[in-house]
Design an enzyme around this catalytic site. Structure first.
Site: not given
Length: 616
Positions: A2, A99, A364
């Protein structure tokens, strides 16, 4: 993922909404705004939400917990379920499945030490109404941005600098930051392009006491850069343990209530993440890569081979100069500060098209820094050969080498002409030729040098640690965050799981780099899942074909934007020298595309973001 904002400055509500609107691309699903009363006066929190976990409106922010705790939060806490179960047993209750509440409860339980319990990427601020203070933190690896303005009791923070700059009349553009940008291609932390705005550094937290206006910042985590590697097990046992860690880091980053995919370039790092993601779920993984038509820049066929082997749902995104120039037109709007890593453009393109199918993508990033993957680590071997000669002899070598009219020879000569291996390494990081700068940054002094300038580790480990704290933090993380958030896409990097970075610090150098074999341990894990034959080729970077484009399709654009008249308006440079360098690029005698790109970005930022601010 966000955009967060907050201030103690009494802006009008409409001004705050405009500040939030400026970065609404970071979170288009919901804009939240709340004002609280404190001993200092009004505090305003704002939030642009990109819904990833618990899509219900109950998890909208700013969020209140236990009546006196208020939070705005950007990022993800990957181990929040485990923390929540522990906190439940300690008597804390939860009304959402997000969370965000877990951060609040952990703060109540552990205080400022709560950040040490989080495995994730985050930047958050809590208003503790009981203690009358603000508490905030940034994740260990610095993946999520956090800018702040502090002037007495006036405190303002945001995910991006543009929100703070809007309606703030006390800002001046930093001449020193422009010089640092010209040397580094980005503005190093904790500085920003504005003198009055700072960046919270990776692995740091802060408190701002609303009663007396005292701001305190502290470091809660760092890589273990002073102790040499101490792993006692075998290469095979290290390989097994690392695979377990990477598998878990990938698994927890696949959790979301929205579609998830993987960036797949065809290189070692992204291929390994794609392979582990495929093993971690029964669903067919979506993978994405970029293809260029220019010779020498197209690696997409390698990604296709990996995708075919792993049986992923693979999409190849074509990039040409027309779309590249379209992205350049809006570059400074999303990047907020001058930022000259040319791979930011294909990163934006990748995010733009990936977002059409998924909202979260794994990458990655971090594999090169953690496991000695960059070309310049290989150069250390070659540099060391020359460094064994006395300096007077190397000085003569330098004169001989520079007489050869070749750009690579000039770079090599500049590196060889160093007093020691540390200075030589720094020259591979900075621009090799700074003759075009009005004040060359040839002897930098900054805090991060401590990761390089000591004798507790060998030069390979010290160079990698230095890159983690500089290149990864100042460049890669900023590039990935801005490129993905420009299109409301969340990017997660398993290699940046702090457990993996900590384990990498313990490994002997030979496990990571041996006889020119870079990322040795990662490759051995990868070859269990994907045929080795696909990777029998030199490492390739994620680069744009600007060298060709600037001489052909974009030639007129470059000559117009960087005319001598326009160059005279750019601080920190020697216009006549640069004009000559541009000419040598156009006629093919030298490759100066990095410098051209750097100046194009700076000029655009000054034109679009710098108006109304003085340079000091």
């Amino acid at each position: 993922m966000c955009g967060i904002y907050g201030t103690t400055i009494p802006y009008k509500e409409q001004e705050v909404r405009e500040k939030l609107k400026r970065t609404s691309f970071r979170g288009p699903d919901q804009m939240g705004l709340k004002t609280y009363q404190s001993i200092l006066g009004k505090i305003t929190f704002g939030h642009n939400r990109l819904s990833i976990i618990d899509l219900d409106s109950r998890s909208n922010q700013p969020l209140e917990y236990a009546k006196n705790i208020h939070i705005v939060f950007n990022g993800e806490i990957y181990n929040f379920k485990e923390i929540r179960e522990i906190l439940k047993k300690k008597g804390h209750s939860f009304s959402t499945t997000s969370d965000t509440e877990v951060i609040c409860a952990a703060y109540l339980e552990y205080g400022e030490e709560c950040v040490k319990h989080f495995n994730g990427m985050f930047a958050f601020v809590i208003f503790d109404a009981t203690k009358q203070l603000l508490f905030g933190a940034k994740d260990r690896m610095g993946q999520k941005p956090f800018y702040y303005y502090l002037n007495g009791k006036d405190f303002e923070f945001s995910s991006q600098i543009s929100s703070i700059a809007l309606f703030n009349t006390n800002l001046t553009i930093s001449r020193n930051s422009i010089q640092e940008y010209l040397a580094w291609s980005s503005v190093p932390s904790p500085h920003s392009i504005f003198n009055e705005i700072k960046k919270l550094e990776d692995g740091h937290s802060f408190t701002f006491d609303l009663q007396n206006g005292v701001f305190k910042e502290k470091q809660y985590w760092d890589i273990d850069y002073l102790n040499p590697p101490n792993y006692k097990g075998s290469f095979l046992s290290a390989q097994d343990h690392l695979e377990e860690l990477l598998s878990d880091a990938t698994r927890i980053r696949l959790f979301a209530d929205v579609p998830v995919g993987v960036f797949l370039s065809g290189g070692v790092d992204s291929s390994l993440i794609a392979a582990l993601a495929t093993k971690s779920t029964s669903k067919k993984i979506k993978t994405f890569c970029v293809r260029f038509n220019e010779k020498g820049f197209n690696e997409s066929h390698y990604a296709q081979q990996v995708a075919d082997h792993l049986d992923t749902e693979h999409e190849v995104i074509d990039c040409d100069y027309k779309e590249g120039i379209d992205l350049l037109d809006n570059f400074s709007f999303y990047y907020d500060e001058p930022f000259a890593d040319a791979s930011a453009v294909p990163s934006m393109l990748l995010a733009k098209h990936t977002k059409k199918q998924v909202t979260v993508a794994l990458s990655g990033d971090g594999g090169d820094e953690g496991f000695l993957g960059y070309h310049r680590y290989n150069w250390i071997d070659k540099i060391n050969i020359f460094m064994k000669f006395p300096y007077p002899i190397r000085k003569q070598m330098t004169k001989l080498i520079t007489s050869v009219p070749n750009y690579r020879f000039k770079v090599a000569a500049n590196v060889i002409d160093s007093k020691d291996i540390e200075e030589a390494y720094l020259k591979t990081v900075f621009s090799p030729d700074q003759s075009w700068m009005s004040t060359p940054n040839s002897n930098p002094e900054f805090e991060e040098l401590k990761y390089l300038m000591h004798n507790n580790k060998n030069i390979y480990e010290r160079a990698a640690n230095f890159d983690i704290k500089t290149y990864l933090n100042w460049d890669i993380n900023q590039k990935v965050d801005r490129a993905s958030m420009a299109y409301s896409l969340e990017t997660r990097s398993p290699f940046l799981d702090y457990r993996i970075m900590e384990f990498a610090q313990t490994l002997p150098t030979s496990f990571k780099y041996k006889s020119g074999n870079q990322k040795r341990i990662l490759k051995e894990i990868l070859y269990k899942h994907v045929p080795k034959s696909i990777f029998d080729r030199p490492k390739a970077g994620f680069a744009m074909p600007f060298k060709v484009w600037f001489r052909e399709d974009l030639k007129e654009f470059v000559l117009d934007q960087l005319s001598l008249e326009n160059l005279n308006s750019i601080p920190g440079i020697k216009p006549e020298v640069i004009s000559s360098m541009i000419e040598s690029h156009m006629n093919g005698s030298w490759n100066h595309y990095p410098l051209i790109w750097k100046l194009l970005v700076l000029k655009q930022w000054l034109d679009k973001n710098g108006k109304g601010f003085s340079i000091q």
